[in-house]
Design a protein around this motif. Structure first.
Motif, short mmCIF file in Angstrom:
data_model
loop_
_atom_site.label_atom_id
_atom_site.label_comp_id
_atom_site.label_asym_id
_atom_site.label_seq_id
_atom_site.Cartn_x
_atom_site.Cartn_y
_atom_site.Cartn_z
N ARG A 292 49.21 45.20 42.69
CA ARG A 292 49.76 44.54 43.88
C ARG A 292 48.73 44.45 45.00
NH1 ARG A 292 54.32 47.51 42.24
NH2 ARG A 292 53.91 49.19 43.73
N PHE A 293 48.02 45.53 45.25
CA PHE A 293 47.00 45.50 46.31
C PHE A 293 45.86 44.55 45.95
CE2 PHE A 293 48.76 49.60 47.94
CZ PHE A 293 48.88 49.23 49.27
N ALA A 294 45.47 44.51 44.68
CA ALA A 294 44.40 43.61 44.25
C ALA A 294 44.80 42.16 44.46
CB ALA A 294 44.04 43.87 42.79
N ALA A 295 46.05 41.83 44.15
CA ALA A 295 46.54 40.46 44.34
C ALA A 295 46.57 40.10 45.82
CB ALA A 295 47.93 40.32 43.73
N GLN A 296 47.01 41.03 46.66
CA GLN A 296 47.04 40.78 48.10
C GLN A 296 45.63 40.54 48.65
OE1 GLN A 296 49.25 43.91 50.14
NE2 GLN A 296 50.75 43.95 48.48
N ALA A 297 44.67 41.27 48.11
CA ALA A 297 43.29 41.09 48.55
C ALA A 297 42.80 39.68 48.23
CB ALA A 297 42.39 42.13 47.89
N VAL A 298 43.07 39.19 47.04
CA VAL A 298 42.65 37.85 46.65
C VAL A 298 43.31 36.80 47.54
CG1 VAL A 298 42.80 36.11 44.81
CG2 VAL A 298 42.14 38.47 44.26
N ILE A 299 44.57 36.98 47.86
CA ILE A 299 45.28 36.02 48.72
C ILE A 299 44.65 35.97 50.10
CG2 ILE A 299 47.49 35.62 49.89
CD1 ILE A 299 48.84 36.77 47.34
N ARG A 300 44.21 37.10 50.61
CA ARG A 300 43.61 37.16 51.95
C ARG A 300 42.28 36.40 52.01
NH1 ARG A 300 46.05 38.25 56.77
NH2 ARG A 300 47.67 39.80 56.45
N ALA A 301 41.44 36.55 51.00
CA ALA A 301 40.11 35.93 51.03
C ALA A 301 39.76 35.42 49.63
CB ALA A 301 39.07 36.92 51.53
N PRO A 302 40.41 34.33 49.19
CA PRO A 302 40.23 33.85 47.81
C PRO A 302 38.82 33.34 47.51
CG PRO A 302 41.53 32.29 49.09
CD PRO A 302 41.39 33.52 49.93
N TRP A 303 38.00 33.14 48.52
CA TRP A 303 36.64 32.64 48.30
C TRP A 303 35.67 33.76 47.89
CZ3 TRP A 303 39.12 32.84 53.03
CH2 TRP A 303 38.61 33.74 53.97
N LEU A 304 36.10 35.01 47.94
CA LEU A 304 35.23 36.13 47.58
C LEU A 304 35.39 36.47 46.10
CD1 LEU A 304 35.71 38.53 50.64
CD2 LEU A 304 33.88 36.89 50.23
N ARG A 305 34.35 36.22 45.33
CA ARG A 305 34.42 36.42 43.88
C ARG A 305 34.64 37.87 43.49
NH1 ARG A 305 29.50 32.54 41.57
NH2 ARG A 305 30.35 30.55 42.35
N ASN A 306 34.09 38.78 44.28
CA ASN A 306 34.26 40.19 43.91
C ASN A 306 35.72 40.61 43.89
OD1 ASN A 306 33.83 39.95 46.95
ND2 ASN A 306 34.56 42.06 46.81
N LEU A 307 36.55 39.98 44.72
CA LEU A 307 37.97 40.31 44.73
C LEU A 307 38.65 39.87 43.43
CD1 LEU A 307 38.90 39.31 48.39
CD2 LEU A 307 38.23 41.57 47.52
N TRP A 308 38.25 38.71 42.92
CA TRP A 308 38.78 38.24 41.65
C TRP A 308 38.37 39.16 40.51
CZ3 TRP A 308 42.28 34.34 41.17
CH2 TRP A 308 42.45 33.49 42.26
N ARG A 309 37.12 39.62 40.57
CA ARG A 309 36.63 40.52 39.52
C ARG A 309 37.41 41.83 39.53
NH1 ARG A 309 31.47 38.26 40.94
NH2 ARG A 309 31.08 39.98 42.39
N THR A 310 37.64 42.35 40.73
CA THR A 310 38.40 43.59 40.85
C THR A 310 39.82 43.41 40.32
OG1 THR A 310 37.12 44.34 42.77
CG2 THR A 310 39.30 45.33 42.46
N ALA A 311 40.46 42.30 40.73
CA ALA A 311 41.82 42.03 40.28
C ALA A 311 41.88 41.91 38.76
CB ALA A 311 42.33 40.76 40.94
N ALA A 312 40.92 41.22 38.17
CA ALA A 312 40.91 41.04 36.71
C ALA A 312 40.69 42.37 36.01
CB ALA A 312 39.83 40.04 36.33
N ALA A 313 39.79 43.18 36.54
CA ALA A 313 39.49 44.47 35.91
C ALA A 313 40.71 45.38 35.92
CB ALA A 313 38.32 45.14 36.63
N ILE A 314 41.49 45.33 37.01
CA ILE A 314 42.68 46.17 37.10
C ILE A 314 43.82 45.61 36.26
CG2 ILE A 314 44.51 46.89 38.70
CD1 ILE A 314 42.33 47.17 40.85
N THR A 315 44.01 44.30 36.30
CA THR A 315 45.12 43.67 35.59
C THR A 315 44.99 43.80 34.09
OG1 THR A 315 45.42 42.11 37.40
CG2 THR A 315 46.43 41.54 35.29
N PHE A 316 43.77 43.59 33.60
CA PHE A 316 43.56 43.55 32.15
C PHE A 316 42.98 44.83 31.57
CE2 PHE A 316 43.23 39.09 33.67
CZ PHE A 316 44.39 38.61 33.05
N ALA A 317 42.91 45.87 32.38
CA ALA A 317 42.37 47.14 31.88
C ALA A 317 43.30 47.71 30.82
CB ALA A 317 42.21 48.13 33.03
N ARG A 318 42.72 48.33 29.82
CA ARG A 318 43.53 48.94 28.74
C ARG A 318 43.92 50.37 29.10
NH1 ARG A 318 40.38 47.00 23.23
NH2 ARG A 318 40.63 44.74 23.54
#
Length: 307
Positions: A281-307
């Protein structure tokens, strides 16, 4: 040892050591000051309502090391009011033109003061100096070292980088001019975290900042570190961001980046605790705040798809 109310000897640097139930660490901190390559300093040790025998330790240490201290240690006591208030008490009690920070559980390297003083000499437009730091465990093992980059160019750029947390001034490496707090105020006592970054930002908006490109201090990492209290950090960081919104270096885009960074930090913290739902949830909120920052997308993906 001198106590509050006594006339203090003149020195070049006031060293602020706030202490709350940290008596077992104080020997290392004070010894690291005694090992400095310059002697024009004075320690202002502020006991923030400790119940672990801090006063007795300081009295004993001062008596046993009277020749080495030469009257350069002043003890002040206050009822527990928190770190910002303890540091402010030390600032008020001192009079030296420079102020250096050292928390009770941290230590300086021997040339810390010499390097800091030199970086400020003959640069009257510069109000604050900082350097690199190594983090170490309770056992004394060094974990890692951070010798960060230059703070930036213009005052606006430095302020923006502080606001968005893309530059860090490690507290035990910071030295600033007394005239800075005379101009912008002391530590904000309404903030129980992030109060250091708040003061650095206010100083950077009016004065130059200089970086010493080497390790100056050792920063102790403990299980009870305030930075591990995620809800408290979130509240304080949001308070800091709101307080300075619209100021120099703190425009709309910088505010979005700052908020996104805080949310990403929360996501990473909760992921480390194994709380994947909160982290996502926090990772998604971060992306919504500043969607132009690629590092936020990477963080969100790493958390969402982590095994």
């Amino acid at each position: 040892m001198r106590k509050a109310g006594h006339r203090l000897p003149m020195s070049k640097v006031d060293i602020l050591i706030p202490a709350f139930n940290s008596a077992h660490f104080l020997t290392g901190a004070i010894e690291s000051v005694l090992a400095q390559t310059v002697a024009e300093w004075r320690i202002l040790l502020v006991d923030d309502g400790s119940s672990d025998g801090t006063r007795e330790f300081v009295e004993r240490f001062a008596a046993e090391n009277a020749d080495r201290l030469a009257g350069r240690l002043t003890y002040l006591y206050q009822q527990n009011r928190g770190l910002p208030a303890a540091r402010n008490a030390g600032i008020r009690a001192g009079s030296s033109p420079l102020i250096a920070l050292l928390d009770a559980d941290d230590q300086w390297l021997p040339t810390r003061l010499e390097d800091s003083i030199r970086s400020l000499e003959d640069r009257h437009d510069v109000g604050l100096s900082y350097g690199g730091v190594s983090r170490f465990e309770l056992s004394g093992t060094v974990l890692d070292t951070f010798v960060t980059s230059e703070p930036g160019g213009s005052r606006e750029e430095v302020a923006r980088r502080l606001y968005t947390r893309t530059v860090h001034f490690p507290c035990p490496t910071v030295t600033f001019r007394r005239e800075c707090v005379d101009a912008v105020g002391m530590f904000d006592e309404t903030m129980r975290a992030t109060e250091d970054r708040d003061l650095w930002l206010r100083i950077a908006q009016r004065y130059g900042v200089v970086f010493v490109p080497r390790v100056l201090a050792l920063y102790r990492v403990s299980a009870g570190s305030m930075s591990k209290d995620l809800p408290r950090m979130l509240t304080s960081q949001r308070q800091f961001i709101a307080k300075h919104a619209g100021e120099l270096g703190c425009g709309w885009a910088a505010r979005q980046v700052a908020l996104a960074g805080v949310l990403e930090q929360q996501a990473v913290g909760y992921r480390a605790r194994g709380e994947r739902g909160r982290a996502t949830r926090f990772a998604a909120q971060a992306v919504i705040r500043a969607p132009w920052l690629r590092n936020l997308w990477r963080t969100a993906a790493a958390i969402t798809f982590a095994r």
